[in-house]
Design an enzyme around this catalytic site. Sequence first.
Site, PDB file in Angstrom:
ATOM      1  N   HIS A  99       0.854  -1.194   0.000  1.00  0.00           N
ATOM      2  CA  HIS A  99       0.000   0.000   0.000  1.00  0.00           C
ATOM      3  C   HIS A  99       0.889   1.243   0.000  1.00  0.00           C
ATOM      4  O   HIS A  99       1.959   1.249   0.611  1.00  0.00           O
ATOM      5  CB  HIS A  99      -0.925  -0.010   1.224  1.00  0.00           C
ATOM      6  N   GLU A 171      -3.344   1.928  -7.591  1.00  0.00           N
ATOM      7  CA  GLU A 171      -3.675   3.055  -6.717  1.00  0.00           C
ATOM      8  C   GLU A 171      -2.672   4.189  -6.945  1.00  0.00           C
ATOM      9  O   GLU A 171      -1.599   4.208  -6.315  1.00  0.00           O
ATOM     10  CB  GLU A 171      -3.609   2.611  -5.249  1.00  0.00           C
TER      11      GLU A 171
END
Length: 251
Positions: A99, A171
């Site tokens: 992430h 992302e």
Amino acid sequence: MSPVPGILYAANWKMHLGPVGAAEYVARFLARVPASPGRDLWFFPPAVSLAAVAAAFRGRPDVLVGAQDAHWEPKGAFTGAVSMPMVAEAGARAVLVGHSERRHVFGETDAETGRKVRAALEQGLLPLLCVGEKLAERDAGRTAAVVVRQLEAALAGVGADGLGHLVVAYEPVWAIGTGRNAQPADAAAVHAVIRDWLAARGAPADLRVLYGGSVKAENVVALLAAPGVDGVLVGGASLDPEGWADIVGSS
Ligand code: PEP
């Protein structure tokens, strides 16, 4: 999970909702959202809330609970860390890897993402691998190169069998928590790069590639309609159970 992969709505709660608040959230969410064929719901609570969330969702085969991060070593002197076996024991069946907040706030390297992907697969956890470029990289026209570099590092040594247990999320860093999402066509272009790279390495055609970055009620339908977008990974807009129920009900 659906026998055929459905649209995947993944909620990353980040550092919100301890065990008590998480159980309250699940009760409110369950009151509004019945299981629905063709839709998978994944929740990534903080590690301390994993067991409570897994217990609260018991009996819902459309729901999977995952960890936001875990170390690649199974145990040892790593103060503050949790391992893949530990999160699995607490009820996790998936784990986020790479992430952007792990990469850019905590300094996780490409090589470390690779160790985490391999450790997750060894543990039988599904890695949800996040990749994405920073704003300066995008402005320099380097989006595809950055995403491919991150895929190469994270999936080095992972064969077709491992790729069969993987989910990828595109992302863009500049879109996470900023309120500024990628345009559907831009997301689709990067998803095509990711898919081509995975297909060349023997990944199954139904491997899911999610989009993440400021997804909300106003843009989720358009983003899910973009070619190659199989679901969404959502932070801020997943924190309110009623709001998240509305979003997952939008498809
Ligand atoms: C995330 O945390 O993965 C994310 C996409 O956050 P947000 O939806 O808040 O941009």
